[in-house]
Design a protein around this motif. Structure first.
Motif, PDB file in Angstrom:
ATOM      1  N   GLU A   1      -3.178   5.485   6.430  1.00 14.56           N
ATOM      2  CA  GLU A   1      -1.982   5.880   7.102  1.00 14.56           C
ATOM      3  C   GLU A   1      -0.914   6.175   6.008  1.00 14.56           C
ATOM      4  OE1 GLU A   1      -0.795   2.662   9.314  1.00 14.56           O
ATOM      5  OE2 GLU A   1      -2.403   2.884  10.987  1.00 14.56           O
ATOM      6  N   ALA A   2      -1.236   5.522   4.857  1.00 12.58           N
ATOM      7  CA  ALA A   2      -0.401   5.798   3.434  1.00 12.58           C
ATOM      8  C   ALA A   2      -0.839   6.863   2.612  1.00 12.58           C
ATOM      9  CB  ALA A   2      -0.386   4.616   2.732  1.00 12.58           C
ATOM     10  N   GLU A   3      -1.717   7.975   3.162  1.00  9.91           N
ATOM     11  CA  GLU A   3      -2.054   9.094   2.558  1.00  9.91           C
ATOM     12  C   GLU A   3      -3.087   8.901   1.460  1.00  9.91           C
ATOM     13  OE1 GLU A   3       1.043  12.333   2.703  1.00  9.91           O
ATOM     14  OE2 GLU A   3       2.283  10.817   1.798  1.00  9.91           O
ATOM     15  N   PHE A   4      -3.943   7.931   1.859  1.00  5.40           N
ATOM     16  CA  PHE A   4      -5.025   7.723   0.756  1.00  5.40           C
ATOM     17  C   PHE A   4      -6.386   7.873   1.549  1.00  5.40           C
ATOM     18  CE2 PHE A   4      -2.074   5.332  -1.524  1.00  5.40           C
ATOM     19  CZ  PHE A   4      -2.288   5.639  -2.852  1.00  5.40           C
TER      20      PHE A   4
ATOM     21  N   LEU B   1      -7.067   8.134  -8.287  1.00  4.09           N
ATOM     22  CA  LEU B   1      -7.783   7.208  -7.633  1.00  4.09           C
ATOM     23  C   LEU B   1      -7.461   5.860  -7.733  1.00  4.09           C
ATOM     24  CD1 LEU B   1     -10.983   8.972  -9.065  1.00  4.09           C
ATOM     25  CD2 LEU B   1     -10.291   9.028  -6.675  1.00  4.09           C
ATOM     26  N   LEU B   2      -7.852   5.013  -6.255  1.00  5.69           N
ATOM     27  CA  LEU B   2      -7.303   3.691  -6.330  1.00  5.69           C
ATOM     28  C   LEU B   2      -8.686   3.031  -6.019  1.00  5.69           C
ATOM     29  CD1 LEU B   2      -5.152   1.470  -5.435  1.00  5.69           C
ATOM     30  CD2 LEU B   2      -5.490   2.263  -3.117  1.00  5.69           C
TER      31      LEU B   2
ATOM     32  N   LEU C   1       0.825  -1.101   0.027  1.00  6.28           N
ATOM     33  CA  LEU C   1      -0.028   0.051   0.020  1.00  6.28           C
ATOM     34  C   LEU C   1       0.957   1.263  -0.135  1.00  6.28           C
ATOM     35  CD1 LEU C   1      -3.013  -0.963   2.514  1.00  6.28           C
ATOM     36  CD2 LEU C   1      -2.897  -1.133  -0.144  1.00  6.28           C
ATOM     37  N   ARG C   2       2.180   1.289   0.750  1.00  2.67           N
ATOM     38  CA  ARG C   2       2.960   2.376   0.705  1.00  2.67           C
ATOM     39  C   ARG C   2       3.532   2.518  -0.720  1.00  2.67           C
ATOM     40  NH1 ARG C   2       3.130   5.119   5.223  1.00  2.67           N
ATOM     41  NH2 ARG C   2       2.263   4.173   7.198  1.00  2.67           N
ATOM     42  N   ASN C   3       3.818   1.208  -1.205  1.00  2.68           N
ATOM     43  CA  ASN C   3       4.618   1.336  -2.225  1.00  2.68           C
ATOM     44  C   ASN C   3       3.563   1.934  -3.654  1.00  2.68           C
ATOM     45  OD1 ASN C   3       7.091   0.983  -1.477  1.00  2.68           O
ATOM     46  ND2 ASN C   3       6.807  -1.388  -1.938  1.00  2.68           N
TER      47      ASN C   3
ATOM     48  N   GLY D   1      -1.208  12.290  -1.220  1.00  2.00           N
ATOM     49  CA  GLY D   1       0.350  12.554  -1.212  1.00  2.00           C
ATOM     50  C   GLY D   1       0.832  13.373  -2.593  1.00  2.00           C
ATOM     51  N   GLU D   2       2.138  13.485  -2.581  1.00  2.00           N
ATOM     52  CA  GLU D   2       2.684  13.970  -3.671  1.00  2.00           C
ATOM     53  C   GLU D   2       3.309  12.858  -4.875  1.00  2.00           C
ATOM     54  OE1 GLU D   2       2.184  17.056  -4.321  1.00  2.00           O
ATOM     55  OE2 GLU D   2       1.562  17.849  -2.586  1.00  2.00           O
TER      56      GLU D   2
END
Length: 227
Positions: A171-174, A148-149, A136-138, A196-197
């Motif tokens: 936590e992963a900025e989604f 969009l995910l 998820l973080r990657n 996130g950026e």
């Protein structure tokens, strides 16, 4: 039991949970296309199966001609079927179906950051929570601000694995846009927006480990494997 993921996809003909999941995923893809800015819409699909979620949605969506997508799948028979569907839809100049390893960053070179990232049938096959969190973080390597995910995760033995995904995505900025359970109540489908950026795609880095076995999919009501 299925010999491989190609045979596993036959469960879409008989299993309500997969049919319901596909319907929700298709709706989320359509919704994502609807809110996309004018111009090209870039899409990537991780472990894409035969691409039926995206290709089925594009078959009657008014923005189909704006979509430029890369679908990545390791099973060559699924890729062949997907490519035939792309040709039949007249989208061969816009959609590429890669027979390759979706776990490696090099498979996404030139296709990211995407406007829409599809990660369906994957999150239940990445090991423990640490492996899930890593994936998820990657996703920041595939995304940009506002991307969009669309994702899926099965809930088993009364455990809401989908709630864990929702927590880790936050936590992963989604940011969660929408979440639905199938009518069977044991499969979650989510739509999130990346706040996130984004991060530059690294070269030849493994983004996650896929540990899925198609034989586990012999009871897809409790699995998230496949397309």
């Amino acid at each position: 039991m299925p010999k491989d993921w190609f045979e596993w996809h036959d469960f879409y003909n008989t299993e309500p949970v997969l049919q319901q999941r596909l319907q929700i995923v298709g709706q989320y893809i359509s919704d994502s296309l609807d809110v996309s800015l004018p111009g090209i819409i870039r899409v990537v699909s991780v472990c894409a199966g035969d691409g039926r979620d995206l290709l089925g949605t594009l078959s009657n969506h008014p923005r189909a001609k704006d979509v430029y997508a890369r679908l990545i799948e390791l099973n060559p028979k699924l890729v062949e079927r997907g490519r035939l569907a792309i040709e039949s839809a007249g989208l061969a100049k816009q959609i590429e179906f890669i027979n390759g390893d979706a776990t490696t960053s090099s498979s996404y070179a030139g296709a990211v950051p995407a406007d829409i990232v599809i990660v369906c049938g994957v999150l239940g096959h990445v090991g423990d929570e640490a492996g899930l969190n890593r994936l998820l973080r990657n996703l920041s390597f595939l995304s940009k601000k506002g991307s969009l995910l669309i994702w899926t995760r099965g809930d088993t033995n009364g455990i809401r694995h989908s709630d864990t995904v929702r927590k880790l995505l936050g936590e992963a900025e989604f940011e969660e846009v929408s979440f639905k359970l199938t009518a069977t109540g044991d499969m979650g489908v989510g739509l999130h927006r990346y706040l996130g950026e984004g991060s530059a795609l690294p070269e030849n880095q493994q983004l996650f480990v896929f540990s899925g076995d198609p034989n586990r999919g012999s009871q897809p009501v409790s699995q998230t494997s496949g397309e």
